[in-house]
Design an enzyme around this catalytic site. Structure first.
Site, PDB file in Angstrom:
ATOM      1  N   ASP A  42       1.012  -1.128  -0.148  1.00 17.69           N
ATOM      2  CA  ASP A  42       0.120  -0.022   0.021  1.00 17.69           C
ATOM      3  C   ASP A  42       0.892   1.087   0.055  1.00 17.69           C
ATOM      4  O   ASP A  42       1.954   1.287   0.505  1.00 17.69           O
ATOM      5  CB  ASP A  42      -0.853   0.021   1.284  1.00 17.69           C
ATOM      6  CG  ASP A  42      -1.716   1.278   1.524  1.00 17.69           C
ATOM      7  OD1 ASP A  42      -2.366   1.588   0.402  1.00 17.69           O
ATOM      8  OD2 ASP A  42      -1.843   1.757   2.683  1.00 17.69           O
ATOM      9  N   ASP A  63      -0.399   5.205   0.546  1.00 17.55           N
ATOM     10  CA  ASP A  63      -0.673   6.086   1.840  1.00 17.55           C
ATOM     11  C   ASP A  63      -0.815   5.492   3.199  1.00 17.55           C
ATOM     12  O   ASP A  63      -1.394   4.334   3.284  1.00 17.55           O
ATOM     13  CB  ASP A  63      -2.090   6.770   1.360  1.00 17.55           C
ATOM     14  CG  ASP A  63      -1.945   7.877   0.237  1.00 17.55           C
ATOM     15  OD1 ASP A  63      -0.926   8.320   0.076  1.00 17.55           O
ATOM     16  OD2 ASP A  63      -2.916   7.571  -0.398  1.00 17.55           O
ATOM     17  N   ASP A 108      -1.983  -0.554   5.810  1.00 17.17           N
ATOM     18  CA  ASP A 108      -2.436  -0.130   7.110  1.00 17.17           C
ATOM     19  C   ASP A 108      -3.767  -0.012   7.286  1.00 17.17           C
ATOM     20  O   ASP A 108      -4.274   0.319   8.142  1.00 17.17           O
ATOM     21  CB  ASP A 108      -1.729   1.461   7.047  1.00 17.17           C
ATOM     22  CG  ASP A 108      -2.178   2.407   6.552  1.00 17.17           C
ATOM     23  OD1 ASP A 108      -2.722   2.080   5.369  1.00 17.17           O
ATOM     24  OD2 ASP A 108      -2.845   3.517   6.850  1.00 17.17           O
TER      25      ASP A 108
HETATM   26  C1  2M8 Z   1      -7.335   8.517  -1.359  1.00 14.34           C
HETATM   27  O1  2M8 Z   1      -7.124   7.176  -0.910  1.00 14.34           O
HETATM   28  C2  2M8 Z   1      -6.593   7.181   0.417  1.00 14.34           C
HETATM   29  C3  2M8 Z   1      -5.917   5.814   0.578  1.00 14.34           C
HETATM   30  O2  2M8 Z   1      -5.881   5.211   1.818  1.00 14.34           O
HETATM   31  C4  2M8 Z   1      -7.715   7.287   1.497  1.00 14.34           C
HETATM   32  O3  2M8 Z   1      -8.748   6.804   1.498  1.00 14.34           O
HETATM   33  O4  2M8 Z   1      -7.436   8.308   2.389  1.00 14.34           O
HETATM   34  C5  2M8 Z   1      -7.339   8.387  -2.874  1.00 14.34           C
HETATM   35  O5  2M8 Z   1      -8.151   9.272  -3.609  1.00 14.34           O
HETATM   36  C6  2M8 Z   1      -6.133   8.563  -3.674  1.00 14.34           C
HETATM   37  O6  2M8 Z   1      -6.292   8.680  -4.845  1.00 14.34           O
HETATM   38  C7  2M8 Z   1      -5.387   9.702  -3.121  1.00 14.34           C
HETATM   39  O7  2M8 Z   1      -3.828   9.821  -3.570  1.00 14.34           O
HETATM   40  C8  2M8 Z   1      -5.311   9.709  -1.732  1.00 14.34           C
HETATM   41  C9  2M8 Z   1      -4.733  10.951  -1.028  1.00 14.34           C
HETATM   42  O8  2M8 Z   1      -4.716  11.203   0.442  1.00 14.34           O
HETATM   43  O9  2M8 Z   1      -6.538   9.673  -1.183  1.00 14.34           O
HETATM   44 MG    MG Z   2      -3.179   3.050   3.353  1.00 19.30          MG
HETATM   45 MG    MG Z   3      -4.264   2.823  -0.024  1.00 16.88          MG
END
Ligand code: 2M8
Ligand code: MG
Ligand code: MG
Length: 277
Positions: free
Chosen positions: A6, A8, A213
């Site tokens: 993963d 983020d 995570d």
């Molecule tokens: C979004 O994804 C993260 C992944 O865990 C989230 O749900 O907080 C998505 O929109 C992704 O495209 C984007 O880059 C990310 C940015 O924090 O948020």
């Molecule tokens: Mg994540």
């Molecule tokens: Mg993710």
């Protein structure tokens, strides 16, 4: 060995999106020719620049929570669709964005659910809710196989919304800040698909190690031989009890890229002490 990760909250810090603590491990894995495959909620547009920054240009990546697998030339099979000008092949495993938007809009119309999806937020709203710079927020907004939502309604109505989606063959998974509406695909389905492709090309099943995570990472952690659940920055997924197996899953003390390093140290440096394979 094949590493799936993963981004983020795992390889990238939840708040700053920094990954420097992991730079040494990434370099070492590249030297050892171990594929490091990003398996993320992010879009193909976001990965276009990110995989250069992370040095992952030789490997496949999975975008939009398993919605689409992107393959570099060395991972192609003859029956695959044609590659694009940059030499990448796209394999769609999930539903298309128009279908997902139609489904969530119809449910909101019918039941009055309070949520905002990326299509409602626009690029500016995405920028505000994620803290991404404008260019990256534009890439995040370019969805093809999933719709992230800011849920602004009750937990009970979230359950009803999830069930209504499931009745249409769609799913709802929690990422970090957002809930993501997808088709039948998941990060786990994508892992299985890639392991199958590896087998097809090399004649052996790869050993898989996955790091994540969030709740959306659990299908991937449950499918991999070795899992690393990285401590969440501000959200801790409820763990299914079958994951209480220390020979399958390691839970880190640190968050983000520091936890990522902790997980690889655990399996790949101290690993021989944890299991006798
Ligand atoms: C979004 O994804 C993260 C992944 O865990 C989230 O749900 O907080 C998505 O929109 C992704 O495209 C984007 O880059 C990310 C940015 O924090 O948020
Ligand atoms: Mg994540
Ligand atoms: Mg993710």
């Amino acid at each position: 060995l094949m590493v799936l990760t993963d981004l983020d909250g795992s390889l990238l810090d939840h708040h700053s999106y920094d990954w420097q603590p992991a730079a040494g491990w990434l370099r070492f894995l590249r030297e050892q020719r171990v594929p490091v495959i990003a398996n993320t909620s992010k879009t193909a547009a976001e990965l276009g620049t990110l995989r250069q920054e992370l040095g992952l240009t030789d490997y496949p990546c999975v975008v939009e929570n398993g919605g689409c697998v992107l393959l570099p030339p060395g991972w192609r099979a003859t029956a695959d669709p044609a590659m694009d000008e940059q030499g990448w092949t796209r394999i769609h495993l999930g539903a298309d964005y128009a279908t997902l938007r139609r489904a969530v809009a119809a449910l909101r119309e019918e039941h009055g659910y309070a949520f905002r999806g990326f299509a409602d937020l626009g690029v500016e709203g995405v920028q505000q809710s994620t803290g991404l710079p404008l260019a990256k927020a534009q890439q995040a907004h370019a969805r093809e196989a999933s719709e992230p939502l800011l849920w602004e309604d009750s937990e009970a109505r979230l359950t009803a919304f999830r069930q209504a989606l499931q009745q249409q063959g769609l799913s709802l998974v929690r990422g970090g800040r957002f809930y993501h509406v997808t088709g039948r695909s998941s990060k786990g389905v994508a892992l299985t698909w890639l392991a199958g492709r590896y087998h097809q090309l090399h004649g052996v099943q790869p050993l898989t190690l996955a790091l994540g995570d969030g709740a959306n990472d659990l299908p991937m952690l449950a499918t991999a031989r070795y899992g690393v659940l990285i401590r969440g920055a501000d959200y801790q997924p409820l763990l299914p009890s079958f994951m209480d197996d220390p020979s399958r899953l390691y839970r880190t003390a640190s968050t983000g890229p520091t936890g990522w390093v902790e997980g690889l140290d655990y399996w790949l440096v101290a690993g021989l002490e944890h299991n006798n394979e």
